[in-house]
Design a protein around this motif. Sequence first.
Motif, short mmCIF file in Angstrom:
data_model
loop_
_atom_site.label_atom_id
_atom_site.label_comp_id
_atom_site.label_asym_id
_atom_site.label_seq_id
_atom_site.Cartn_x
_atom_site.Cartn_y
_atom_site.Cartn_z
N ARG A 246 0.82 -1.20 0.00
CA ARG A 246 0.00 0.00 0.00
C ARG A 246 0.87 1.27 0.00
O ARG A 246 0.66 2.19 -0.81
N THR A 247 1.83 1.32 0.91
CA THR A 247 2.65 2.54 1.02
C THR A 247 3.52 2.77 -0.21
O THR A 247 3.50 3.87 -0.79
N THR A 250 1.36 3.88 -3.14
CA THR A 250 0.89 5.27 -2.99
C THR A 250 2.00 6.25 -3.38
O THR A 250 1.78 7.22 -4.11
N SER A 251 3.22 5.98 -2.86
CA SER A 251 4.34 6.85 -3.18
C SER A 251 4.67 6.80 -4.66
O SER A 251 4.93 7.84 -5.29
N ARG A 253 2.64 6.07 -7.11
CA ARG A 253 1.59 6.76 -7.86
C ARG A 253 1.77 8.27 -7.79
O ARG A 253 1.61 8.99 -8.80
N THR A 254 2.11 8.75 -6.59
CA THR A 254 2.30 10.20 -6.43
C THR A 254 3.44 10.69 -7.32
O THR A 254 3.31 11.73 -8.02
#
Length: 451
Positions: A246-247, A250-251, A253-254
């Motif tokens: 997940r982490t 997310t990073s 994708r950002t």
Amino acid sequence: MSFRARIAVSAAAAVALTVIFASVLVYLVARQQLRAPVDEALATRAADISRQPLGVFETPGGDTVLAVRPEFGEARGYVQLVRSDESVLVPLRQDIRLPVDADVLAVAGNESAAYWKDLEVDGIHLRVFTFAFGPDAAVQVARPLTEVDKSLEQIGLFLLLIAASGVAVAAVLGLLVSRAALAPVTRLTEAAERVTETRDLSERIEMSGRDELSRLATSFNTMLAALEEATRAQRQLVADASHELRTPLTSLRTNIEVLASDRALPTGERSRLLSDVVEQLGEMTTLIAELIELARAEQQASDPEEVRLDLLAADAVERAQRNMPGVAFSSELEESVVQGVPSTIERAIANLLDNAAKWSPPGANIEVGVRNGEVIVRDHGQGIAEEDLPYVFDRFYRARSARGMPGSGLGLAIVRQVADAHGAEVVAEQAEGGGTRMVLSFRRAPAISAS
């Protein structure tokens, strides 16, 4: 027809065949015993007639009859003289004439031996003995079998009732026995149906004894346990992957969204973001590979074989030195043979070396030793805090000092999994003078002698 009913029918059929065989045997023995006195009496009477001549006289009506003792001509017996010219003489008061056939005439002509025969005359069942008398005659003596037939009829009815009762009792007992014998199968079927309906693999069958059905129930429980463990490992893999990915996702994708936007970036920012994306993809690839390896190791088991622990460690050290030139490895490897799966043991040693290299400063020395079924890896890094030592082999556990460093937190978990699969033990401890000392010991595992 159900299996239980088939067992009951088979038991009833087996008992029926046994009872029928026994009844026929008893009937034949009883028949022989009841008819034997009749045959004996006829044989005695025939001997008496043979020892003395038969008298013949004419009645007032002009008929020629035999002169025999009155008791023999009564209802208890019959006698008849047959000449070779087919003429027949009987006692005065005997109203039954025995049939004369070619066999009787053959005995009268001394062409055949005496013989026994059963006849039905005027509705009376007779036992007849025919024997030669003189040069041209035969005598037939007979006795009715009425009492014998009545006794045999009663015996037959009694045996029939016994046979029917035996078959009925066998059918009932067969049902009871099959119900008791197939109880584990019934429980097995019910358990399988419950598992199918509820998807609950924790279902188990209670069993006792050591017969084939108990072994079947044990095998079914073992299968359910294996399926439950496989399902648990699958769910654990999904949970671990979703939690750990997940982490970084997310990073990632950002960073990709920033790179894909039209916003102007400061000098060097784009290169830094691209470097972060590549690094994060590498970490994710490593994480996914280790998660799959953990799950595969839990679900698959290879057959153990003789393993040279020192040779596996030498290969792992050579590969680690090639991949991590920033640190030095010194090894002291003594010949040591254990029982295990070479590929998984080598993976565990490699993970210990990777962990030691990660915590070692540049140019530091990592000491590797193998002796007496143990692999010892000692680094000279900052060491592991006392409060973190009990948890370093847990999945995804990362000490505070390690949370800023790359890694998935699965390397040492794989080491412990390999140790557990081999009945071995792995421990981490603080080393004298700083650093960490990790020991993978196969002493508890089945040992074999080095050749």
